[in-house]
Design a protein around this motif. Sequence first.
Motif, PDB file in Angstrom:
ATOM      1  N   ASP A  53     -85.809  17.215 -79.257  1.00 14.13           N
ATOM      2  CA  ASP A  53     -85.934  16.417 -80.219  1.00 14.13           C
ATOM      3  C   ASP A  53     -86.960  16.376 -80.876  1.00 14.13           C
ATOM      4  OD1 ASP A  53     -84.509  15.769 -82.696  1.00 14.13           O
ATOM      5  OD2 ASP A  53     -84.487  13.789 -82.201  1.00 14.13           O
ATOM      6  N   GLY A  54     -88.393  16.659 -81.719  1.00 20.19           N
ATOM      7  CA  GLY A  54     -87.542  17.686 -82.372  1.00 20.19           C
ATOM      8  C   GLY A  54     -88.872  18.131 -83.333  1.00 20.19           C
ATOM      9  N   HIS A  55     -88.040  19.189 -84.118  1.00 25.62           N
ATOM     10  CA  HIS A  55     -89.059  19.824 -85.117  1.00 25.62           C
ATOM     11  C   HIS A  55     -88.659  20.036 -86.616  1.00 25.62           C
ATOM     12  CE1 HIS A  55     -93.193  21.718 -86.267  1.00 25.62           C
ATOM     13  NE2 HIS A  55     -91.957  22.597 -86.168  1.00 25.62           N
ATOM     14  N   SER A  56     -89.632  20.013 -87.226  1.00 27.43           N
ATOM     15  CA  SER A  56     -88.472  20.195 -89.048  1.00 27.43           C
ATOM     16  C   SER A  56     -89.820  21.135 -89.806  1.00 27.43           C
ATOM     17  CB  SER A  56     -88.524  19.173 -90.187  1.00 27.43           C
ATOM     18  OG  SER A  56     -88.434  17.645 -89.372  1.00 27.43           O
ATOM     19  N   ILE A  57     -88.977  22.237 -90.294  1.00 26.40           N
ATOM     20  CA  ILE A  57     -89.211  23.235 -90.750  1.00 26.40           C
ATOM     21  C   ILE A  57     -88.337  23.009 -92.691  1.00 26.40           C
ATOM     22  CG2 ILE A  57     -90.144  24.795 -89.198  1.00 26.40           C
ATOM     23  CD1 ILE A  57     -87.613  26.132 -89.694  1.00 26.40           C
ATOM     24  N   ILE A  58     -89.461  24.318 -93.365  1.00 30.01           N
ATOM     25  CA  ILE A  58     -88.412  24.413 -94.821  1.00 30.01           C
ATOM     26  C   ILE A  58     -87.564  25.823 -94.649  1.00 30.01           C
ATOM     27  CG2 ILE A  58     -88.910  25.492 -97.252  1.00 30.01           C
ATOM     28  CD1 ILE A  58     -91.045  23.492 -97.263  1.00 30.01           C
ATOM     29  N   LEU A  59     -86.609  25.849 -94.342  1.00 32.77           N
ATOM     30  CA  LEU A  59     -85.752  27.428 -94.742  1.00 32.77           C
ATOM     31  C   LEU A  59     -86.086  28.031 -96.207  1.00 32.77           C
ATOM     32  CD1 LEU A  59     -82.416  26.772 -92.978  1.00 32.77           C
ATOM     33  CD2 LEU A  59     -84.208  27.329 -92.011  1.00 32.77           C
ATOM     34  N   GLU A  60     -86.633  29.132 -96.338  1.00 35.26           N
ATOM     35  CA  GLU A  60     -87.560  29.615 -97.572  1.00 35.26           C
ATOM     36  C   GLU A  60     -86.168  31.111 -97.679  1.00 35.26           C
ATOM     37  OE1 GLU A  60     -91.262  30.764 -97.309  1.00 35.26           O
ATOM     38  OE2 GLU A  60     -91.297  32.075 -96.268  1.00 35.26           O
TER      39      GLU A  60
END
Length: 239
Positions: free
Chosen positions: A185-192
């Motif tokens: 935990d963890g990593h952040s991204i954008i779902l596009e």
Amino acid sequence: MATKNFNNLPTSVNLHSKFDEFGLPVRPQENRGTCSVFTVIGALEYALAIPKGKGTLLSVEFLNWASHKVANRKVDGGFFSELWDGYKEYGICAEADLPYLPEFNLDLQPSEAILEKAKQAFSTKLEMHWIKEWDVKTGLTDEQFLEIKKTIANQFSVCGGFRWPKDSKWDDEVLQMCPESEVFDGHSIILEGYIDDPKLPGGGAFAIRNSGGGSRGGYMSYEYVKTYMNDALWIEPSA
């Protein structure tokens, strides 16, 4: 006309061209733990660009500072909730006003001129919507998963925090599933975007914008998202 699935949604949507149209590239976080900051900045940039038809690169460093101020945080990066609270308290300025630094500076203090510029962001009112508040012990419910797809189909990207593979493996640009013992935990991204595909685990995949790993893009299977998504939100300009 797009083919609809049983939920009356398009079988594929991709907002990458909208980010390009707005002049909003994916930017690398380099060796800092600022993935969540880049993720929220990406959503803010996109939402603020909608009324204008063009985007402005926003300051990751300023939002990082603002979230630290409101949360009294001393470590680089932050939770989505802290970042949104920082934006609500201080606004946001352009990247050119406070560029991203190669290293975290705990003693950073924006000038009064920059603070005043940041307040101008409030001329466009934004709303943040939780789809799932942070919980590292659960994935998505069916309703939350569908809400993410609906949000993207409605032309808004989704910020996501994930449990991430300790050793990421990609096959044909799709992040591979792994057991719980092999994630952190963890990593952040954008779902596009997303695409329904019965050949992929869970029946499809989401297109991602990723500030980590050399800004590696690609796809994340529905199975991975359902299993390992800790939190999800989206931001829109309000009426």
